[in-house]
Design a protein around this motif. Structure first.
Motif, short mmCIF file in Angstrom:
data_model
loop_
_atom_site.label_atom_id
_atom_site.label_comp_id
_atom_site.label_asym_id
_atom_site.label_seq_id
_atom_site.Cartn_x
_atom_site.Cartn_y
_atom_site.Cartn_z
N THR A 59 0.68 -1.20 0.04
CA THR A 59 0.04 0.03 -0.13
C THR A 59 0.90 1.28 0.00
O THR A 59 0.51 2.32 -0.55
CB THR A 59 -1.14 -0.02 1.16
N MET A 60 2.02 1.35 0.91
CA MET A 60 2.87 2.27 0.80
C MET A 60 3.55 2.52 -0.46
O MET A 60 3.84 3.66 -1.06
CB MET A 60 4.05 2.29 2.06
N LYS A 61 4.09 1.52 -1.13
CA LYS A 61 4.63 1.52 -2.45
C LYS A 61 3.67 2.03 -3.54
O LYS A 61 4.11 2.87 -4.23
CB LYS A 61 5.15 0.00 -3.04
N ASP A 62 2.54 1.81 -3.32
CA ASP A 62 1.41 2.34 -4.22
C ASP A 62 1.24 3.50 -4.01
O ASP A 62 1.34 4.47 -5.11
CB ASP A 62 -0.11 1.74 -4.04
N PHE A 63 1.17 4.28 -2.86
CA PHE A 63 1.34 5.76 -2.66
C PHE A 63 2.64 6.43 -3.33
O PHE A 63 2.55 7.36 -3.91
CB PHE A 63 1.06 6.03 -1.23
N CYS A 64 3.66 5.75 -3.15
CA CYS A 64 4.86 6.11 -3.56
C CYS A 64 4.88 6.32 -5.28
O CYS A 64 4.91 7.53 -5.74
CB CYS A 64 6.04 5.54 -3.49
N ASP A 65 4.25 5.32 -5.85
CA ASP A 65 4.13 5.51 -7.38
C ASP A 65 3.00 6.52 -7.64
O ASP A 65 3.25 7.25 -8.73
CB ASP A 65 3.41 4.23 -7.84
N TYR A 66 1.97 6.82 -6.85
CA TYR A 66 0.98 7.83 -7.02
C TYR A 66 1.51 9.12 -6.86
O TYR A 66 1.39 10.24 -7.75
CB TYR A 66 -0.08 7.49 -6.12
N PHE A 67 2.49 9.26 -5.76
CA PHE A 67 3.36 10.58 -5.34
C PHE A 67 4.17 11.03 -6.78
O PHE A 67 4.26 12.11 -7.16
CB PHE A 67 4.15 10.17 -4.17
N ALA A 68 4.90 10.02 -7.26
CA ALA A 68 5.69 10.18 -8.46
C ALA A 68 5.15 10.42 -9.39
O ALA A 68 5.46 11.37 -10.08
CB ALA A 68 6.77 8.89 -8.58
N GLU A 69 3.96 9.87 -9.80
CA GLU A 69 3.12 10.46 -10.98
C GLU A 69 2.39 11.67 -10.88
O GLU A 69 2.48 12.34 -11.89
CB GLU A 69 2.10 9.34 -11.10
N LYS A 70 1.97 12.01 -9.80
CA LYS A 70 1.21 13.41 -9.73
C LYS A 70 2.40 14.62 -9.77
O LYS A 70 2.07 15.45 -10.19
CB LYS A 70 0.66 13.46 -8.40
N LEU A 71 3.65 14.24 -9.23
CA LEU A 71 4.68 15.20 -9.26
C LEU A 71 5.44 15.12 -10.36
O LEU A 71 6.34 15.93 -10.69
CB LEU A 71 5.56 15.30 -8.05
N GLU A 72 5.08 13.93 -11.53
CA GLU A 72 6.02 13.83 -12.56
C GLU A 72 7.52 13.70 -12.43
O GLU A 72 8.16 14.38 -13.01
CB GLU A 72 5.67 14.87 -13.68
N ILE A 73 7.77 12.84 -11.33
CA ILE A 73 8.90 12.40 -11.02
C ILE A 73 9.03 11.34 -11.92
O ILE A 73 8.58 10.35 -11.96
CB ILE A 73 9.19 12.21 -9.66
#
Length: 111
Positions: free
Chosen positions: A94-108
């Motif tokens: 779940t935490m890794k999913d959030f990390c992916d979401y975070f990166a996607e939203k910030l275009e990292i």
């Protein structure tokens, strides 16, 4: 049993308003001597008070795009540490999913 003492040192140079201008860290056991850093986060668990004590510092010339990457990589690292400490794979995922979401939203872009 012989114990070994290790030290990690952090040097902070501030301006007249106590805003960090330079950060350096040393960990002699790791072969690191006064390496420059632009940001740091340090968390310490106070077992008596049952709370986390933190120091979050960044230099005034830390670029925003690098700060976003720093946060993303810190979150990923925290999820890895959480997994090693708890063996809770479901929450780690779940935490890794959030990390992916975070990166996607910030275009990292990930390396």
């Amino acid at each position: 049993m012989a114990y070994k003492k290790s030290e990690i040192n952090i040097e902070v140079i501030t301006d007249e308003n106590q805003v960090p201008e330079e950060l350096y860290w040393s960990a002699e056991d790791g072969g690191v001597h006064k390496e420059e850093a632009k940001a740091m986060m340090l968390s310490v668990w106070d077992s008596k008070q049952q709370e986390t004590l933190r120091i979050d510092l960044w230099t005034k010339d830390m670029p925003v795009d690098e700060m976003k990457k720093f946060f993303h990589q810190t979150l990923v690292s925290m999820s890895d540490t959480f997994n090693r400490a708890t063996q809770d794979q479901k929450m780690t995922d779940t935490m890794k999913d959030f990390c992916d979401y975070f990166a996607e939203k910030l275009e990292i872009t990930k390396k």
